[in-house]
Scaffold this active site. Structure first.
Site, PDB file in Angstrom:
ATOM      1  N   LYS A  75       0.890  -1.388   0.047  1.00  0.00           N
ATOM      2  CA  LYS A  75      -0.144  -0.292  -0.113  1.00  0.00           C
ATOM      3  C   LYS A  75       0.967   1.433  -0.100  1.00  0.00           C
ATOM      4  O   LYS A  75       2.153   1.421   0.727  1.00  0.00           O
ATOM      5  CB  LYS A  75      -1.166  -0.049   1.146  1.00  0.00           C
ATOM      6  N   SER A 150      -9.379   2.352   3.031  1.00  0.00           N
ATOM      7  CA  SER A 150      -8.801   2.801   2.196  1.00  0.00           C
ATOM      8  C   SER A 150      -7.727   1.545   1.646  1.00  0.00           C
ATOM      9  O   SER A 150      -6.843   2.388   0.760  1.00  0.00           O
ATOM     10  CB  SER A 150      -7.891   3.509   3.104  1.00  0.00           C
ATOM     11  N   SER A 174     -10.029  -0.602   7.760  1.00  0.00           N
ATOM     12  CA  SER A 174      -9.292  -0.323   5.887  1.00  0.00           C
ATOM     13  C   SER A 174      -8.643  -1.097   5.604  1.00  0.00           C
ATOM     14  O   SER A 174      -8.249  -1.636   4.174  1.00  0.00           O
ATOM     15  CB  SER A 174      -8.250   0.822   5.535  1.00  0.00           C
TER      16      SER A 174
HETATM   17  N1  GLN Z   1     -12.870   4.127   6.768  1.00  0.00           N
HETATM   18  C1  GLN Z   1     -12.861   4.628   7.785  1.00  0.00           C
HETATM   19  C2  GLN Z   1     -12.115   6.482   8.151  1.00  0.00           C
HETATM   20  O1  GLN Z   1     -12.352   6.523   7.040  1.00  0.00           O
HETATM   21  C3  GLN Z   1     -11.248   3.631   8.493  1.00  0.00           C
HETATM   22  C4  GLN Z   1      -9.976   4.187   7.964  1.00  0.00           C
HETATM   23  C5  GLN Z   1      -9.267   3.297   7.624  1.00  0.00           C
HETATM   24  O2  GLN Z   1      -8.853   2.099   8.060  1.00  0.00           O
HETATM   25  N2  GLN Z   1      -7.832   3.426   7.349  1.00  0.00           N
HETATM   26  O3  GLN Z   1     -11.439   6.510   8.821  1.00  0.00           O
END
Ligand code: GLN
Length: 483
Positions: A75, A150, A174
């Site tokens: 990532k 994400s 995410s």
């Molecule tokens: N969707 C969640 C957020 O936007 C989690 C994101 C993540 O785990 N990086 O904060």
């Protein structure tokens, strides 16, 4: 070649059925063919092929590890010395890190062949991968739909067989949510198991890195290489790391699996509820005991998560000022203008929204009402979950209330986006390990099941997921998408 598990690939490489160079070239070709998915921010073919050659030498001398010569992707939140580290943001679009993340080093030392860096929501903020400066990622099961976020690029890349595995990060879901949307397996380890050194910070008390792959058995192999104490991360825990692969195939009989009633309510799509109940039956048939749970604090998970995550993000992101590294606006005349213009031009809307929210909840006058309250609620949530996990081995439920939604569908409604993580944020708030594996289809789109375990119970979680994958073949299903 791309239909094989990591164990099969490792075996084929060690037997000389094909070389790492051939395997690497095969995946590089697939990445090229599937460019329209937009799963990658950068790919370095030359570097990948030269790492493959190094791996081939090791394989020949018998000095290889199980991951040696197997292609993979990181990532784009992990610092690498070779490729740029953008974190999905304009502000870091040309950032070349002078050092690499601990997990990048660890995997490199195992002989992993890095193909490229995967697309992601800017600074890992999002549930749809639509917040990337480099454009949205498409879900290979239906390119009109989101892959989740994400870590959407990693999930789409694994689902479309562009890489055998990839890394992700999980601050509130995410790894698990995109794994669920793309029909792959992913684990968020216990907070502190995997080093955060060199991982661009979003919300430091919640962030964890983990692997994303086709099966629990693959995850076990990758997690083995990623986990472990790191003196460079002050929250890293110095504890023995079990042999995750050797811990697979333990009996399920006698396990107590908790099923919270709040995970199966009317807002969870009926097909998803059905798939979860079918999965429960498989564990029951193996002799597990199913225990109904009441998680009374569940309505407070999302509100407390967003207060804490935004507060920490606003602090972490204050370092992007255009002075030391990253994008710099050339418009301003004064220092203040330089910083303001850099941040206004460099950050996307969602990041700005979170910085504003975070700054607000931390400001004097609101700190006690919001941030402090959220911290207290976080403690209560931790206590409730730990109390429950003293009575059951795992908490089981759907990873997400819906399957992958359409691109653009929730773009203008941040609250709807935030609710995509309604079941996942609790594990981060409590630092617990949790994984997601595919358990069926909802009108052609994958369904994910989440298992949350006690602190440092990764071996047991993977064993449970592996048992399920021995009984079913959802994890082997692949999208018909041809690029
Ligand atoms: N969707 C969640 C957020 O936007 C989690 C994101 C993540 O785990 N990086 O904060």
């Amino acid at each position: 070649m791309h239909k094989q598990s990591l164990h099969e690939l490792a075996h084929a490489l060690s037997q000389g059925k094909f070389s790492s160079r051939e395997l690497t070239q095969h995946y590089l070709n697939r990445i090229q063919q599937h460019k329209a998915l937009n799963a990658f921010i950068s790919v370095d073919e030359e570097l990948a092929l030269s790492s493959a050659d190094t791996a081939d030498l090791l394989l020949k001398t018998g000095k290889a590890n199980p991951l040696t010569g197997i292609p993979m992707a990181h990532k784009d939140i992990f610092c690498t010395k070779t490729l740029a580290t953008t974190c999905g943001s304009k502000i870091l679009a040309n950032f070349q890190s002078p050092y690499e993340a601990t997990i990048v080093t660890k995997l490199r030392e195992q002989g992993a062949v890095l193909l490229g860096k995967t697309n992601m929501d800017e600074f890992a903020m999002g549930s749809a991968n639509e917040n990337s400066y480099f454009g949205p990622v498409k879900n290979p099961w239906d390119p009109e739909r989101v892959p989740g976020g994400s870590s959407g690029g990693s999930a789409a890349a694994v689902a479309a067989d562009l890489v055998p595995y990839a890394t992700g990060t999980d601050t509130g879901g995410s790894i698990r949510q995109p794994a669920a949307f793309c029909g792959i397996s992913g684990i968020k380890p216990t907070y502190g198991l995997v080093s955060r050194f060199g991982m661009v910070a979003f919300a430091s008390s919640l962030d964890q890195a983990g692997p994303m792959a086709s099966s629990a058995a693959d995850l076990a192999l990758i997690l083995q290489a990623m986990a472990g104490f790191d003196a460079k991360d002050s929250t890293s825990v110095d504890c023995p790391i079990p042999d995750y692969s050797a811990s697979l195939n333990q009996p399920i009989k006698g396990l107590r699996i908790g099923l919270p009633s709040c995970f199966l309510h009317q807002e969870v799509e009926a097909e998803i509820q059905q798939a979860i109940l079918e999965a429960v039956k498989i564990f029951q048939q193996a002799g597990a005991e199913i225990v109904e749970l009441d998680l009374s604090l569940q309505p407070l998970w999302i509100p407390s998560y967003y207060v804490i995550a935004c507060a920490e993000a606003s602090s972490n992101l204050s370092r992007y000022d255009g002075i030391r590294f990253g994008y710099r606006s050339l418009k301003g005349k004064t220092l203040r203008e330089l910083i303001t213009n850099t941040r206004s031009e460099g950050f996307g809307d969602e990041v700005k929204r979170r910085i504003l929210t975070g700054t607000h909840v931390l400001s004097s006058g609101y700190y006690d009402d919001y941030y402090l309250q959220a911290l207290k609620i976080r403690r209560l949530i931790q206590n409730e979950l730990q109390g429950v996990l003293a009575k059951v081995d795992f908490i089981l439920g759907p990873t997400t209330p819906t399957s992958a939604f359409k691109l653009g569908e929730k773009l203008t409604d941040p609250i709807q986006n935030y609710l995509a993580d309604i079941f996942t944020v609790a594990a981060n708030l409590a630092g617990l390990p949790a994984l997601s594996i595919p358990v069926g289809f909802n009108k052609g789109l994958p369904i994910g099941m989440q298992l949350i375990g006690k602190h440092f119970s990764e071996a047991q979680l993977l064993n449970c997921a592996h048992y399920y994958q021995q009984c079913t073949d959802w994890h082997q299903a692949r999208p018909a998408y041809k690029g």
